[in-house]
Design an enzyme around this catalytic site. Sequence first.
Site, short mmCIF file in Angstrom:
data_model
loop_
_atom_site.label_atom_id
_atom_site.label_comp_id
_atom_site.label_asym_id
_atom_site.label_seq_id
_atom_site.Cartn_x
_atom_site.Cartn_y
_atom_site.Cartn_z
N GLU A 1 -3.46 -2.48 -1.00
CA GLU A 1 -2.79 -1.27 -1.48
C GLU A 1 -1.59 -1.71 -2.33
O GLU A 1 -0.69 -2.38 -1.84
CB GLU A 1 -2.31 -0.42 -0.31
CG GLU A 1 -3.41 0.24 0.48
CD GLU A 1 -2.89 1.08 1.64
OE1 GLU A 1 -3.41 2.16 1.86
OE2 GLU A 1 -1.95 0.61 2.33
N ASN B 1 -3.28 4.05 6.40
CA ASN B 1 -2.66 4.43 7.67
C ASN B 1 -2.39 5.92 7.78
O ASN B 1 -2.19 6.43 8.88
CB ASN B 1 -1.37 3.64 7.89
CG ASN B 1 -1.64 2.25 8.42
OD1 ASN B 1 -2.63 2.01 9.10
ND2 ASN B 1 -0.79 1.30 8.06
N SER C 1 3.42 -2.43 5.86
CA SER C 1 2.32 -1.49 6.11
C SER C 1 2.82 -0.08 6.37
O SER C 1 2.03 0.85 6.39
CB SER C 1 1.50 -1.96 7.33
OG SER C 1 2.33 -1.99 8.49
N HIS D 1 0.20 -4.49 -0.09
CA HIS D 1 -0.18 -4.38 1.32
C HIS D 1 -1.59 -4.94 1.53
O HIS D 1 -2.58 -4.31 1.17
CB HIS D 1 -0.11 -2.93 1.78
CG HIS D 1 -0.50 -2.74 3.22
ND1 HIS D 1 -1.06 -1.58 3.69
CD2 HIS D 1 -0.40 -3.58 4.28
CE1 HIS D 1 -1.30 -1.72 4.98
NE2 HIS D 1 -0.91 -2.92 5.36
#
Length: 529
Positions: free
Chosen positions: A157, A195, A124, A145
């Site tokens: 992702e 993120n 991540s 991900h």
Amino acid sequence: MANALEKGSVVAVVGSGAMGSGIAQVAAAAGHQVRLFDTGPEAVARAIAGIGKAYAKLVEKGRMGAAEADLARERLRPMASLRDAAGAALVVEAIVEDLDAKRALFAELEAIVGPDCILATNTSSISVTAIAARLQRPQRLAGMHFFNPVPLMALVEVVSGVATDKAVADVVAATAAAWGKNPVHAQSTPGFIVNRVARPYYAEALRLLQEGAADAATLDAVMREAGGFRMGPFELMDLIGHDVNFSVTRSVFDAYFGDPRYMPSTLQQELVNAGFLGRKSGRGFYRYGADAPAPQAAQEAPQPCPRTVRVTHAKDAHAPAFDALHDVLAARLKASGVEVGHPGLLDGAELREAPALHAGGAAIYLTDGRSATQRAADDGWRDTVLFDLVLEPGKAARIALAKADCCSDAAWHAAVGLFQEAGFAVTRLDDVPGMAVMRTVAMLANEAADAVNQGVCSAAAVDVAMQKGVNYPRGPLAWADAVGLRQVVAVLSNLGAAYGEDRYRVSPLLRRKIAAGVFDDKGARFHAA
């Protein structure tokens, strides 16, 4: 479009924790022969048993057939060692977030699997480029991900490192889609898409709390009931865990060499230092447990509504966020017997007063990133009140207002009564620049625009990622379109002037879109109207 891996092909999953077992569950249900490995055989046995129970629950809920569940269980087998991955078409790594550990694992796997096997990491936060760098064939490694819990969260992702072969990334994406997921392509940059782009949701809330805009419960209520977010930022941080959330923020901040846009909060650091990690420790911004009090959001006491409201608009001005709320207000107020007047279009010196609502002596504006006090000084009108952005004015239960320090109580009460009459619970925020929903949405849109501008992902990908990965009510760039790109840039520019920080610098892509919109009848937008 690339073809997905064939059903029946072997998918090996290394790591049997929450992420690894979730990936194995999804892959087996999609028709693959799944081989699960962990350093402890008992951990694999627990994971396989847990997956079986998950299938049983899906059967009970009617979301999976009994025969289908039985076949999925049969396709799931433990690996005695990594050598059992020799025939895999895809190996997905879901071990500890440690670069050295991942490099060592993939180096071992590379000597075991066949030349056409794709290697994928569920990292991540670690650079996919760095993970693949020491492989003999780094081009066959990509990021895959998933989001927790894997069976429920739709986003994947698909992350390409510098060496990743495009064909490999395309197969990974097609396979994720075949597993019922929404894949988005991203380049290997700190935080990937979610993120990175999500940082302002936490950062702006923490700053608002630190500046005394309102308490955590009130700000959470505003973000939920006006902004449309499923969870407010403080309850979400409590759920994630402040140690985890703070660590991710620190890692993104460090990876971008101290860019102030990602600066961690000393307020959150103090929570971590105190061991107040959120739900898992029993205390974060809120207390948890049987005796913990329910959070209560502040709202204004009922006030009488002025019987007349005047609405002003600027000539040739386009203010979609103001207009959307105005249409709802006008309809609701007229139904209550309030006279809503339109004096006509304005020009010249009066442009500074538009678009606006005028009631009980108060001039009421949508926030543009200035404080109400600053706007009152700039406009020369002391009875100035601002309202915050609302996602869906026709459905929103709450709206936030702020007043200039020089605003009279009578004007303030008139503004409060106006919105209450229209059916909103009114929450007062202290007079901070940009208020709450508006500054958060502007910063999310700005971060998303920068990700697109820097080639991390497409505009469509970032909107899908934020909706499917963190359940945002609207993609940040689609939201910017709805608010108006000029309004977003004005908010960011005024925040930058108020704070004097590079944190609020405007993405070049936002300015470029606005300039291009001058020659487009549809105006400046990220998505086609």
